[in-house]
Scaffold this active site. Structure first.
Site, PDB file in Angstrom:
ATOM      1  N   LYS A  80      89.094  17.249  74.921  1.00  0.00           N
ATOM      2  CA  LYS A  80      90.255  16.344  74.885  1.00  0.00           C
ATOM      3  C   LYS A  80      91.119  16.781  73.712  1.00  0.00           C
ATOM      4  O   LYS A  80      90.640  17.401  72.767  1.00  0.00           O
ATOM      5  CB  LYS A  80      89.749  14.913  74.669  1.00  0.00           C
ATOM      6  CG  LYS A  80      90.736  13.842  75.057  1.00  0.00           C
ATOM      7  CD  LYS A  80      90.547  13.361  76.473  1.00  0.00           C
ATOM      8  CE  LYS A  80      91.585  12.308  76.809  1.00  0.00           C
ATOM      9  NZ  LYS A  80      91.431  11.759  78.149  1.00  0.00           N
ATOM     10  N   GLY A 179     100.483   0.671  82.943  1.00  0.00           N
ATOM     11  CA  GLY A 179     101.120   1.984  82.815  1.00  0.00           C
ATOM     12  C   GLY A 179     100.927   2.813  84.072  1.00  0.00           C
ATOM     13  O   GLY A 179     100.882   2.290  85.189  1.00  0.00           O
ATOM     14  N   TYR A 183      99.712   0.302  87.135  1.00  0.00           N
ATOM     15  CA  TYR A 183     100.677  -0.076  88.174  1.00  0.00           C
ATOM     16  C   TYR A 183     100.089   0.183  89.576  1.00  0.00           C
ATOM     17  O   TYR A 183     100.114  -0.683  90.447  1.00  0.00           O
ATOM     18  CB  TYR A 183     101.993   0.698  87.997  1.00  0.00           C
ATOM     19  CG  TYR A 183     102.919   0.494  89.168  1.00  0.00           C
ATOM     20  CD1 TYR A 183     103.692  -0.654  89.266  1.00  0.00           C
ATOM     21  CD2 TYR A 183     102.968   1.431  90.208  1.00  0.00           C
ATOM     22  CE1 TYR A 183     104.509  -0.875  90.374  1.00  0.00           C
ATOM     23  CE2 TYR A 183     103.784   1.222  91.311  1.00  0.00           C
ATOM     24  CZ  TYR A 183     104.549   0.073  91.386  1.00  0.00           C
ATOM     25  OH  TYR A 183     105.343  -0.145  92.480  1.00  0.00           O
TER      26      TYR A 183
END
Ligand code: NAD
Length: 347
Positions: A80, A179, A183
């Site tokens: 990451k 977000g 959504y």
């Protein structure tokens, strides 16, 4: 700061600090494990209060990617990256090119995609200078709709296990964060007949979901107190902590956020409160599964693989019941077994 002694340092193979004065880039790339393949995981842009906070975040997130990719049966390791700064202020073409050059420095040991505050446009800019990005437009694209699909199916698996039904009609879901993923998750849930109660920092996102999906809007701190059947954390991590855990009335926690438990002991604390927890890195793997189909992209095959999240979660829930263990611990044990075997296909 003694990085090697941090609780979140888990024998990470490599942690790289990258900076570029001209563009203001300050990034940290953590390669947790390349045992199953090149480390793949998104890049997050966040205005961390301290560098230490950023280091801890990238260490935890990258470890989670190793477990997530293994559990999803992908031939990918875990990594990451975080870019430090306010997304509204620091984004520029030059900065994402500098980030791309930093990725080149790792020679493909880490491949980056989107995460919080990073869009497919940002990744496309990095892609002009590096091949070590994925989730690009025109190939697998934005992973968020697939993360949302996997999360929706994970909610269904949790409802099946706990409430013994396939029907979400009338169930109340408290969603924190509307977000990219939140959504689409609201859309799935609304179509399935669930009632939505939502919160977000962003008024426009709230208005949209309230209008389109008839969602009830509540304050940021009120989401934990809702009389809901399911709490779906879809913003940032660590929202299940000592100050929220006794307020959560939902019998199921199932959302897309990474690192939902502030500390590992909260896994057991949820069991004691009779709350079924869908381990975050299992339920939110839909996006990375889709990304794993980047070359020769085939949406149907990707979707079918995302759908496996439902059965994986049922297996975790049943094993947790059978062994009287928290679900998070069961998932960790399963993931470690997969990594030791060199991949899910070897089990
Ligand atoms: P996003 O940045 O698009 O959305 C996050 C939303 O949460 C924003 O609307 C933001 O305003 C809101 N938010 C932030 N703090 C909040 C708070 N305290 N209370 C309520 N709302 C708050 O991010 P996203 O891509 O939708 O990801 C959401 C979560 O899911 C993150 O934890 C991310 O790491 C995880 N995740 C995302 C993906 C993906 O495919 N995008 C995949 C796996 C996991």
């Amino acid at each position: 700061m003694a990085i090697f002694d941090l609780v979140d340092f888990d024998d990470h193979e490599q942690v790289v600090f990258c900076s570029d004065k001209a563009t203001g880039l300050k990034a940290i790339i953590a390669v947790h494990s390349t045992k199953l393949g090149a480390a793949v995981g998104g890049c997050r842009m966040w205005d961390y209060a301290t560098d230490e906070e950023a280091v801890i975040d990238v260490l935890r997130l990258s470890r989670g990617m190793t477990y997530k990719n293994a559990m999803a049966g992908l031939a990918m390791g875990g990594g990451k990256s975080v870019i430090i700064g306010d997304a509204k202020q620091i984004k520029s073409e030059a900065l994402f090119k500098a980030f791309g050059n930093a990725l080149n420095g790792l020679g493909g040991r880490y491949v980056s995609a989107e995460d919080v505050n990073i869009t497919t446009d940002d990744i496309a800019i990095a892609n002009t200078v590096t091949p070590y990005v994925t989730g690009t437009e025109g190939k697998s694209g934005n992973p968020a709709p697939f993360t949302a699909l996997g999360t929706f199916l994970g909610i269904k698996a949790a409802v099946k296990h706990k409430l013994k039904t396939d029907d979400l009609t009338g169930l109340k879901v408290a969603i924190q964060g509307l977000g990219s993923v939140g959504y689409y998750l609201c859309e799935h849930l609304h179509q399935a007949g669930a009632k939505l109660v939502v919160t977000d920092l962003n008024q426009a996102a709230l208005d949209k979901v309230a209008t389109e999906f008839n969602a009830e809007v509540v304050g940021l701190n009120d989401i934990y107190d809702q009389d809901a059947d399911i709490y779906a954390p879809c913003a940032l991590g660590a929202t299940i902590n000592d100050s929220t855990i006794d307020r959560i009335k939902a019998g199921i926690i199932a959302g897309c956020a990474n690192n939902q438990l502030a500390e590992p002991r909260h896994d057991q604390a949820l069991v004691e409160r009779g709350i079924l927890y869908a381990p975050d890195y299992v339920i939110n793997a839909g996006g990375i599964i889709n990304v794993s189909f980047e070359e020769n992209y085939d949406k149907d095959r990707a979707t079918r693989k995302v759908e496996e999240i439902y059965d994986t979660l049922l297996e975790i829930f049943n094993t947790a019941d059978g062994q009287n263990k928290p679900t998070g611990r069961v998932a960790d044990e399963m993931a470690r077994k997969i990594i030791a075997a060199g991949g899910k296909h070897n089990l």
